[in-house]
Design a protein around this motif. Structure first.
Motif, PDB file in Angstrom:
ATOM      1  N   ASP A 100       1.070  -1.406  -0.315  1.00 63.74           N
ATOM      2  CA  ASP A 100       0.110  -0.193   0.221  1.00 63.74           C
ATOM      3  C   ASP A 100       0.983   1.485  -0.305  1.00 63.74           C
ATOM      4  OD1 ASP A 100      -1.988  -1.815   0.275  1.00 63.74           O
ATOM      5  OD2 ASP A 100      -2.522  -0.774   1.584  1.00 63.74           O
ATOM      6  N   TRP A 101       2.460   1.208   1.097  1.00 66.26           N
ATOM      7  CA  TRP A 101       2.661   2.281   0.924  1.00 66.26           C
ATOM      8  C   TRP A 101       3.659   2.626  -0.659  1.00 66.26           C
ATOM      9  CZ3 TRP A 101       4.953   5.817   4.613  1.00 66.26           C
ATOM     10  CH2 TRP A 101       3.605   5.863   5.950  1.00 66.26           C
ATOM     11  N   VAL A 102       4.613   1.973  -0.702  1.00 68.73           N
ATOM     12  CA  VAL A 102       4.790   1.761  -2.292  1.00 68.73           C
ATOM     13  C   VAL A 102       3.860   1.935  -3.261  1.00 68.73           C
ATOM     14  CG1 VAL A 102       5.840   0.671  -4.518  1.00 68.73           C
ATOM     15  CG2 VAL A 102       6.468   0.068  -2.213  1.00 68.73           C
ATOM     16  N   GLU A 103       2.129   2.030  -3.604  1.00 72.52           N
ATOM     17  CA  GLU A 103       1.678   2.037  -4.267  1.00 72.52           C
ATOM     18  C   GLU A 103       1.005   3.266  -4.387  1.00 72.52           C
ATOM     19  OE1 GLU A 103      -0.179  -2.197  -4.184  1.00 72.52           O
ATOM     20  OE2 GLU A 103      -1.867  -0.800  -3.303  1.00 72.52           O
ATOM     21  N   ASP A 104       0.545   3.483  -2.673  1.00 71.70           N
ATOM     22  CA  ASP A 104       0.584   5.117  -2.801  1.00 71.70           C
ATOM     23  C   ASP A 104       1.192   6.364  -3.305  1.00 71.70           C
ATOM     24  OD1 ASP A 104      -1.713   7.163  -2.428  1.00 71.70           O
ATOM     25  OD2 ASP A 104      -1.749   6.329   0.060  1.00 71.70           O
ATOM     26  N   ILE A 105       2.582   5.924  -2.589  1.00 72.16           N
ATOM     27  CA  ILE A 105       3.579   6.855  -3.272  1.00 72.16           C
ATOM     28  C   ILE A 105       3.430   6.976  -4.221  1.00 72.16           C
ATOM     29  CG2 ILE A 105       6.247   7.322  -3.384  1.00 72.16           C
ATOM     30  CD1 ILE A 105       6.238   5.977  -0.374  1.00 72.16           C
ATOM     31  N   LEU A 106       3.457   6.001  -5.386  1.00 70.32           N
ATOM     32  CA  LEU A 106       3.826   5.937  -7.314  1.00 70.32           C
ATOM     33  C   LEU A 106       2.714   7.077  -7.137  1.00 70.32           C
ATOM     34  CD1 LEU A 106       5.048   5.175 -10.138  1.00 70.32           C
ATOM     35  CD2 LEU A 106       3.778   3.033  -9.583  1.00 70.32           C
ATOM     36  N   LEU A 107       1.464   6.165  -7.068  1.00 67.45           N
ATOM     37  CA  LEU A 107       0.125   7.255  -7.074  1.00 67.45           C
ATOM     38  C   LEU A 107       0.518   8.598  -7.507  1.00 67.45           C
ATOM     39  CD1 LEU A 107      -2.688   6.687  -8.633  1.00 67.45           C
ATOM     40  CD2 LEU A 107      -3.698   6.476  -6.032  1.00 67.45           C
ATOM     41  N   GLN A 108       0.510   8.862  -6.313  1.00 70.80           N
ATOM     42  CA  GLN A 108       1.001  10.002  -5.644  1.00 70.80           C
ATOM     43  C   GLN A 108       2.043  11.333  -6.275  1.00 70.80           C
ATOM     44  OE1 GLN A 108      -2.225  11.134  -4.578  1.00 70.80           O
ATOM     45  NE2 GLN A 108      -2.307   9.604  -3.519  1.00 70.80           N
ATOM     46  N   GLN A 109       3.188  10.725  -6.678  1.00 68.12           N
ATOM     47  CA  GLN A 109       4.461  10.966  -7.154  1.00 68.12           C
ATOM     48  C   GLN A 109       4.173  11.277  -9.166  1.00 68.12           C
ATOM     49  OE1 GLN A 109       7.538   9.362  -6.351  1.00 68.12           O
ATOM     50  NE2 GLN A 109       8.219  10.219  -4.351  1.00 68.12           N
ATOM     51  N   ALA A 110       3.433   9.905  -9.495  1.00 60.70           N
ATOM     52  CA  ALA A 110       3.538  10.200 -10.564  1.00 60.70           C
ATOM     53  C   ALA A 110       2.488  10.103 -11.720  1.00 60.70           C
ATOM     54  CB  ALA A 110       4.224   8.627 -11.280  1.00 60.70           C
ATOM     55  N   GLY A 111       1.327  10.193 -10.568  1.00 57.92           N
ATOM     56  CA  GLY A 111      -0.053  10.066 -11.026  1.00 57.92           C
ATOM     57  C   GLY A 111      -0.932   8.997 -11.168  1.00 57.92           C
ATOM     58  N   PRO A 112      -2.368   9.150 -12.016  1.00 57.70           N
ATOM     59  CA  PRO A 112      -2.523   7.778 -13.120  1.00 57.70           C
ATOM     60  C   PRO A 112      -2.231   7.497 -13.591  1.00 57.70           C
ATOM     61  CG  PRO A 112      -4.048   9.630 -12.230  1.00 57.70           C
ATOM     62  CD  PRO A 112      -2.793  10.061 -12.014  1.00 57.70           C
ATOM     63  N   ARG A 113      -2.163   8.011 -14.292  1.00 52.95           N
ATOM     64  CA  ARG A 113      -2.067   7.017 -15.605  1.00 52.95           C
ATOM     65  C   ARG A 113      -0.213   6.446 -15.334  1.00 52.95           C
ATOM     66  NH1 ARG A 113      -1.491  10.993 -21.125  1.00 52.95           N
ATOM     67  NH2 ARG A 113      -3.658  11.324 -20.214  1.00 52.95           N
TER      68      ARG A 113
END
Length: 401
Positions: free
Chosen positions: A185-198
């Protein structure tokens, strides 16, 4: 001829009572009940009791269909074994769409077309999925949903990447057969907030390498935030249960199910994008989760259960994604806000990426975060191993209907 003693007569009387009860039960079944449906899910303890009380018992009373509930913490393994043995449940509830997509491709699932009104759900929750050779169908619907991308706190809200001093995070990885999922969950959420949904969706669908710079950055950011590789701290996190008590002066990156823990402490939450370092211009999307019901054996009883689960009048546990359902006015302000984020159109949401991945990749991801927490210097090896498991797929992971 000897006469039977008092003890013999008592035993005989008890046998007659039991025989009578059995005959009565058989007559009752033949007269009132309309068959049964087997349901496999991973709920246990209080979750199972809540589901049986709120959903199963009213369903059985209304339709006279017996629900045979099968619960397992090793849900994926049990389902795979049942499928292989040719004795699958009639209805299965799995967390997230990744594993269900694989079963749909194998023609193990039956479409839900016509069993409920898909307009009651955002397409994100109950999408039409195109399976080669089978056309486009809806194969699952959410039974209950959860909100992620949350940082729980009590007292002053944390804001800004430097708002969380070193060592203030509560972190527990232990969760039985699924240990490690809090780290994913941490890794996913960080990627989502840093790199965006696409970027996030491409990665979750196996179309972006695990070795990509954006993915690698998410892993290293997590390691820095929680102190990966720090002996005592990492060791404690690896052996602490995910739902262990968290002191009010600390912070916790966990989903909406933790409202019950933080509420009595006067706790609240901020979006994870408020504290993650180097959040990108598309930060603010919510990561979400959901337990999804699918039809394996399309008996009339199983189809009736699917209809009931999708009925707006059914009192589902926790948070429902059914927009036609009556809002629960008994919930507090925080819970109503969570429900709105999960249901309202126009909200940017993405599935928990590991739940959207194929089972083999998801399980390896769980193990990789455990090993990364203990030895972050071996990250390149972990990412290469995960990249070897990459399986491109086409699943609607993000949406803002």
């Amino acid at each position: 001829m000897s006469r039977p003693g008092a003890r013999t007569l008592a035993v005989l009387g008890l046998c007659l009572v039991l025989l009578g009860a059995g005959v009565l039960a058989g007559v009752r079944w033949a007269r009132d009940w309309e068959g049964s449906v087997t349901l496999l899910a991973n709920w246990s303890g209080a979750e199972r009791e809540q589901f049986e009380r709120q959903v199963v018992e009213p369903f059985e009373e209304k339709y006279r269909i017996d629900v045979v509930y099968q619960g397992s913490s090793a849900l994926s393994q049990v389902l795979a074994a049942d499928m292989a043995a040719g004795n699958p449940p009639d209805v299965v509830v799995l967390p997230g769409p990744g594993e269900l997509l694989a079963y749909a491709v194998e023609e193990r699932l039956h479409p839900l077309d016509g069993l409920f009104d898909t307009r009651h759900y955002d397409r994100f929750w109950a999408p039409e999925v195109t399976v080669p050779g089978q056309g486009t169908h809806t194969y699952w619907l959410p039974v209950k949903t959860g909100l992620k991308s949350m940082v729980w706190y009590a007292g002053r809200p944390p804001t800004g990447p430097g708002a969380v001093p070193d060592g203030r995070w509560c972190l527990g990885m232990e969760s039985g057969a699924t240990s490690g999922w809090p780290g994913t969950d941490w890794v996913e959420d960080i990627l989502l907030q840093q790199a965006g949904p696409r970027v996030y969706e491409a990665w979750a669908n196996g179309r972006l390498p695990w070795t990509d710079a954006a993915v690698r950055k998410a892993w290293t950011t997590w390691a820095d935030m929680v102190g990966a590789g720090t002996g005592a701290r990492a060791g404690k996190a690896l052996t602490t249960a995910f739902d262990a008590d968290c002191a009010p002066d600390r912070l916790e990156h966990l989903g909406s199910f933790r409202a019950g823990h933080w509420g009595p402490e006067g706790g609240d939450y901020v979006h994870f994008s408020e504290v993650v370092p180097e959040a990108g211009p598309d930060a603010g999307t919510w990561e979400v989760s959901g337990d999804l019901a699918a039809l394996v054996n399309p008996t009339p009883q199983a189809e009736q259960l699917i209809r009931y689960l999708a009925d707006p009048g059914t009192a589902l546990p926790e948070y429902s994604a059914n927009r036609a359902a009556t809002a629960d006015e008994e919930r507090n302000a925080t819970e109503r806000e969570i429900g709105a984020v999960l249901r309202e159109p126009g909200r940017a949401r993405c599935w928990d990426a590991s739940d959207a991945m194929p089972r083999t990749t998801r399980d390896a991801f769980h193990q990789a975060v455990l090993r990364h927490l203990a030895a972050p210097e071996e990250l390149d090896d972990r990412l290469a191993e995960l990249n070897d498991l990459r399986e491109p797929q086409d699943l609607p992971v993000c949406g803002a209907d």
